[in-house]
Motif scaffolding. Structure first.
Motif, short mmCIF file in Angstrom:
data_model
loop_
_atom_site.label_atom_id
_atom_site.label_comp_id
_atom_site.label_asym_id
_atom_site.label_seq_id
_atom_site.Cartn_x
_atom_site.Cartn_y
_atom_site.Cartn_z
N GLY B 322 60.05 -40.61 38.41
CA GLY B 322 60.42 -39.20 38.46
C GLY B 322 60.58 -38.64 39.87
O GLY B 322 60.68 -37.42 40.04
N ARG B 328 62.75 -36.07 35.33
CA ARG B 328 61.36 -35.78 35.70
C ARG B 328 60.79 -34.84 34.65
O ARG B 328 61.45 -33.89 34.24
N GLU B 330 57.64 -32.37 34.56
CA GLU B 330 56.71 -31.83 35.56
C GLU B 330 55.25 -32.03 35.16
O GLU B 330 54.90 -32.07 33.98
N GLN B 332 51.01 -31.27 37.06
CA GLN B 332 50.40 -30.44 38.11
C GLN B 332 50.16 -31.20 39.41
O GLN B 332 49.95 -30.60 40.45
N ASN B 333 50.17 -32.54 39.34
CA ASN B 333 50.15 -33.32 40.57
C ASN B 333 51.05 -34.54 40.39
O ASN B 333 51.62 -34.71 39.31
N VAL B 334 51.17 -35.34 41.44
CA VAL B 334 52.13 -36.45 41.38
C VAL B 334 51.80 -37.42 40.24
O VAL B 334 52.68 -37.81 39.47
N ALA B 336 50.16 -36.96 37.47
CA ALA B 336 50.42 -36.36 36.15
C ALA B 336 51.93 -36.31 35.90
O ALA B 336 52.39 -36.54 34.77
N MET B 337 52.70 -36.03 36.94
CA MET B 337 54.16 -36.01 36.81
C MET B 337 54.69 -37.42 36.48
O MET B 337 55.54 -37.59 35.61
N ASN B 338 54.16 -38.42 37.18
CA ASN B 338 54.56 -39.81 36.90
C ASN B 338 54.30 -40.16 35.43
O ASN B 338 55.17 -40.70 34.75
N VAL B 339 53.10 -39.86 34.96
CA VAL B 339 52.71 -40.21 33.60
C VAL B 339 53.57 -39.47 32.59
O VAL B 339 54.09 -40.07 31.63
N ALA B 340 53.77 -38.18 32.81
CA ALA B 340 54.56 -37.38 31.87
C ALA B 340 56.01 -37.88 31.83
O ALA B 340 56.61 -37.99 30.75
#
Lengths: 100, 475
Positions: B322, B328, B330, B332-334, B336-340
């Protein structure tokens, strides 16, 4: 080597791989991964102690190129494809602590 | 539509225009691709510009190249600058690569006209093209059946006569198996013979790009265009390659061909075995000597492959995070963004293989799984080398069965078994191809596989042509 993987191990592996699974997915994936790993366990019957590992088929090593300037990708074209950009850089959420 | 060689000849001599041929290809796609779903995206504007350039070259007395005006379809895991390239994954939906794969440049330099991007199993992981985020492709011979996979769209596009040529990629059989199920020719070249710059990586020590064609000569022509050294791919073989087209009609007289015992028994349908035996007889009639040969390690190929390929995939697919391209979601941090992003963007089969690979590489299991699989790989390569001391080529079925019904193989292991005959060549890095040879009991195409030693594509094409000629005699 066991041919099986536990539900907890699947959850751990998912977190290493940056994947989130819900309870149903965890059940399904655990069952499916067990089947594949049982097949992999077929390899246990082989004595391979004298056989060297093979990482790739064609023995090329230390591939170098002449140190000559060549055009690289167009920066604007690359950045235009990114989800978020700021000042010619890839923008991401905070990597430490809470979001501001 | 005529074959590629014939089309190029008529366009080079001004009998037909490249623009008209491209229009005919788009017309055929428009007429039937709603039903087949071979294509994810058509590159009409790019095709129009290229076809016009070919026609202009002809008008000016210049040679537009050996594939002048030939429409070609490209599996959607090869980068096309400015045109969508999705790998049939939601995670790359909307992405437009900033560069062309090397094969794209070579095809266009040879005059070929790229008409579109074809459907595949997500990230080339599958054997049926059912596993695409954008819906399945259907087999043109029977639309209730799968076209095979993962390059099912490219195989179907050629089988439906939308285009005379297409490109696929083959990591464990993803060109040869769909070629067999769709009744077309499909070639997996030697590892390193065709540049992979711009091919989105699945399993880097196995992946190879190759052509689909309606006949063996066209496949040889296309292979000669796309193969050869590329400094942009560090695994590209630096030595010059022998052209295959000039010798494709040389026949098999005096060749020694081995019929692989382990791939002619359990797990392979009787009608497929019968056709493969007939192919052996046809090669004998054409002047070759065919004998049975045992390569016992081939039966371990499947288990080794389903550790090595996922291990490499888990590493290669780490790049879809992402940040730099694609979708991507979104967070709240990198992290969490990667996982989502990854959880929403990847389909189940991709997740399954990433987890399998992550596990096989993880601390405490590396030696038992990945290390062991790499040793089996050596074992297979060694046994092939021994076989090639006595034989020039090997012969086997391509796929254990003809095309199966869409939805028939719902559990992953049943689908993995489709690759049992094709995987050993990927593990060894050798070339292999599928040639249509008659039909099964259900009337659907059967493919037989010709396997060759490293860089012996020219020899492989000779045998393929002999089989193609024999198959024509049967019908």
């Amino acid at each position: 080597m066991s041919g099986e993987i536990s539900r907890d191990e699947v959850a751990h592996v998912a977190s290493l791989a940056r994947l989130r699974l819900d309870d149903n997915e965890l059940d399904t994936f655990t069952e499916q991964l067990c089947v594949v790993l049982e097949t992999a366990a077929n390899l246990n019957s082989l004595d391979l102690s004298d056989v060297p590992p093979m990482a790739q088929p064609y023995p090329l090593t230390n591939v170098m190129r002449p140190d000559v300037l060549v055009p690289s990708l167009d920066r604007d074209e690359v950045l235009a494809q990114a989800p978020d950009v700021e000042d010619s850089r890839f923008r991401v959420p905070p990597s430490l602590g809470e979001a501001p | 539509m005529s074959g590629a060689q014939e089309l190029a000849a008529s366009i080079r001599s001004g009998v037909q225009s490249a623009v008209a041929v491209a229009d005919a290809s788009f017309g055929a796609i428009n007429e039937r691709d709603d039903e087949i779903h071979a294509f994810l995206h058509l590159t009409k504007q790019r095709a129009q510009i290229q076809a016009q350039a070919v026609d202009d070259a002809v008008a000016n007395g210049n040679d537009p190249g050996p594939l002048a005006g030939v429409p070609i379809a490209i599996k959607d895991n090869m980068c096309t600058r400015g045109e969508p390239t999705t790998c049939s994954s939601k995670i790359l939906e909307g992405w437009r690569p900033p560069y062309d794969a090397t094969v794209i440049g070579r095809l266009e330099a040879a005059g070929a006209v790229i008409v579109g991007k074809t459907n595949l199993d997500e990230f080339a992981m599958g054997s049926s093209t059912e596993n695409s985020a954008f819906g399945p492709t259907r087999n043109p011979h029977d639309t209730t059946r799968v076209p095979g996979g993962s390059s099912g769209g490219s195989a179907a596009a050629v089988a439906a006569d939308f285009v005379p040529l297409s490109l696929g990629s083959d990591t464990g059989g993803s060109i040869r198996q769909p070629a067999a199920l769709c009744g077309v020719v499909g070639v997996k070249p030697t590892y390193g013979a065709v540049s992979r710059y711009g091919l989105i990586a699945f399993a880097s020590s196995l992946d190879q790009i190759g052509p689909f064609a309606q006949n063996v000569t066209d496949a040889a022509l296309c292979f000669d265009v796309i193969s050869g050294h590329d400094p942009m791919d560090a695994t590209s073989i630096p030595n010059p390659l022998t052209p295959t087209l000039p010798t494709v009609n040389d026949g098999v007289a005096g060749m020694r061909i081995g019929l692989v015992d382990e791939l002619m028994g359990e797990g392979i349908d009787d009608d497929v075995i019968a056709r493969t035996n007939q192919a052996a007889e046809a090669l004998t009639a054409a002047g070759a000597t065919v004998e049975r040969v045992s390569i016992p390690a081939t039966i371990y190929g499947l288990a080794a492959y389903y550790l090595i390929a996922p291990a490499e995939a888990s590493s290669n697919l780490a790049r879809f995070d992402g940040v730099r391209y694609g979708q991507r979601v979104e967070g709240q941090n990198v992290a969490a963004m990667n996982v989502a992003t990854r959880s929403a963007g990847f389909g189940d089969e991709v997740k399954r293989r990433i987890m399998l690979g992550t596990y096989a590489l993880s601390s405490g299991y590396y030696d038992a799984y990945y290390g062991k699989a790499q040793r089996v790989r050596t074992l297979i390569a060694n046994e092939f080398a021994t076989a090639y001391e006595s034989f020039d080529l090997l012969l086997s079925p391509t796929s254990p069965s003809t095309a199966f019904e869409i939805g028939a193989k719902s559990d992953p292991m049943a689908l993995y078994m489709c690759d049992v005959c094709t995987i050993p060549s990927n593990l060894a890095g050798h070339p292999a191809m599928s040639v249509p040879f008659g039909v099964g009991d259900d009337g659907l195409p059967v493919g037989v596989q010709i396997l060759a030693p490293m860089l012996e594509e020219a020899r492989m094409f000779k045998a393929a042509k002999a089989l193609e000629d024999a198959a024509k005699g049967m019908s």
